[in-house]
Scaffold this motif. Structure first.
Motif, short mmCIF file in Angstrom:
data_model
loop_
_atom_site.label_atom_id
_atom_site.label_comp_id
_atom_site.label_asym_id
_atom_site.label_seq_id
_atom_site.Cartn_x
_atom_site.Cartn_y
_atom_site.Cartn_z
N SER A 11 -2.18 4.88 -14.63
CA SER A 11 -1.50 5.47 -13.48
C SER A 11 -0.84 6.80 -13.83
O SER A 11 -0.91 7.77 -13.05
CB SER A 11 -0.44 4.50 -12.93
N ASN B 169 1.29 -0.66 -11.73
CA ASN B 169 0.76 0.57 -11.11
C ASN B 169 1.71 1.09 -10.04
O ASN B 169 1.99 2.29 -9.97
CB ASN B 169 -0.61 0.29 -10.48
N HIS B 170 2.18 0.17 -9.20
CA HIS B 170 3.09 0.52 -8.11
C HIS B 170 4.32 1.25 -8.66
O HIS B 170 4.71 2.31 -8.15
CB HIS B 170 3.50 -0.75 -7.38
N TYR C 80 2.63 8.36 -3.26
CA TYR C 80 3.13 7.31 -2.37
C TYR C 80 1.98 6.43 -1.88
O TYR C 80 2.09 5.20 -1.87
CB TYR C 80 3.89 7.90 -1.19
N ALA D 297 0.90 4.19 -4.54
CA ALA D 297 1.91 3.13 -4.75
C ALA D 297 1.74 2.03 -3.72
O ALA D 297 1.90 0.83 -4.04
CB ALA D 297 3.31 3.72 -4.68
N ILE D 298 1.43 2.40 -2.49
CA ILE D 298 1.23 1.40 -1.43
C ILE D 298 -0.08 0.64 -1.65
O ILE D 298 -0.14 -0.58 -1.50
CB ILE D 298 1.24 2.07 -0.05
N TYR E 32 -1.47 0.02 -4.41
CA TYR E 32 -1.26 -0.87 -5.56
C TYR E 32 0.05 -1.66 -5.47
O TYR E 32 0.59 -2.06 -6.50
CB TYR E 32 -1.28 -0.07 -6.86
N ARG E 33 0.53 -1.88 -4.26
CA ARG E 33 1.83 -2.55 -4.11
C ARG E 33 1.84 -3.97 -4.69
O ARG E 33 2.91 -4.50 -5.04
CB ARG E 33 2.25 -2.58 -2.64
N LYS E 34 0.67 -4.60 -4.79
CA LYS E 34 0.61 -5.95 -5.36
C LYS E 34 0.35 -5.94 -6.86
O LYS E 34 0.34 -7.00 -7.49
CB LYS E 34 -0.46 -6.77 -4.64
#
Length: 238
Positions: free
Chosen positions: A202, A140-141, A128, A131-132, A134-136
């Motif tokens: 990832s 990856n996200h 998690y 994921a945050i 790499y949110r952009k």
């Protein structure tokens, strides 16, 4: 969203179905009285179900270009996920206490149980957070969100192995570990086949983060050094 993951909501829905099948005999079938269960079990089940709903809804919102709603739910997860992690830890704590006080589980086996959070709470939290981070970077996200689903689905797999296939707890945990690793290996090979692996590792990271503790589960919990370490944790908790 990548073409290959355009229907990823279906994967998340299948994950939710696996969890429902796994927990039906041991939890859902006890509706509406739920004898033997406490508020913690219901709360934990609720927040985990909420996470599965989030996973299913988010890619649908992306496909429908509802980006504002996607971001709002994403921000909601900043509150939801810490609650999920805490609830997972509390469920493990309760299971440990019951195994010692009520079920008469031998001390060595009880101490070995303290390794279990490293096989799911730790990977879920790491996935998690990545994921945050790499949110952009959508590719990856998405992959790290898929990895969280694999961890959540594992709870259903363990129970399917135990209830539906008649395995004991240890055998079910080992079978689940192997299955999760195989799923991630398959996803790594999928990226390799589609020439994505050189630019996005990832799933390789996820394989290491989840695979290493689950493989160590087969050996470490009964070693002398882990038993000593776990004993220290128990004394600190008391």
């Amino acid at each position: 969203m990548e073409k290959g993951f355009k229907n990823i909501a279906l994967f998340f829905a299948v994950t939710a179905a696996i969890v429902l099948i796994g927990f039906f005999p041991t939890y859902l079938s006890h509706f509406p009285y739920f004898e033997g269960f406490v508020a913690l079990h219901h709360f934990h089940g609720f927040v985990m179900a909420l996470w599965l709903v989030v996973l299913i809804v988010q890619p649908i919102l992306i496909n429908k270009r509802k980006y504002q709603w996607h971001r709002m739910i994403g921000k909601f997860s900043y509150v939801l996920v810490p609650i999920i992690v805490i609830s997972m830890a509390l469920v493990y704590q309760r299971s440990f206490v019951i195994s010692v006080a009520e079920n008469g589980t031998d001390h060595i086996k009880s101490l070995s149980m303290l390794f279990l959070p490293l096989t799911d709470i730790l990977p879920f939290t790491v996935f998690y957070l990545l994921a945050i981070i790499y949110r952009k970077k959508v590719a990856n996200h998405l992959r790290f969100m898929i990895s969280t689903a694999i961890v959540v689905g594992s709870a259903g797999i363990v129970r399917i192995c135990m209830v539906w296939l008649g395995m004991d707890f240890v055998g079910a945990m080992y079978a689940n570990a192997v299955l999760m690793i195989l799923v991630l290996v398959g996803l790594v090979l999928y990226d390799l086949y589609h020439k994505k692996l050189s630019e996005n590792k990832s799933f390789v990271v996820a394989l290491l983060v989840l695979g290493i503790p689950n493989l160590l589960l087969m050996y470490v919990p009964y070693t002398a050094w882990w038993q000593s370490f776990a004993e220290g944790i128990v004394k600190a908790m008391n």
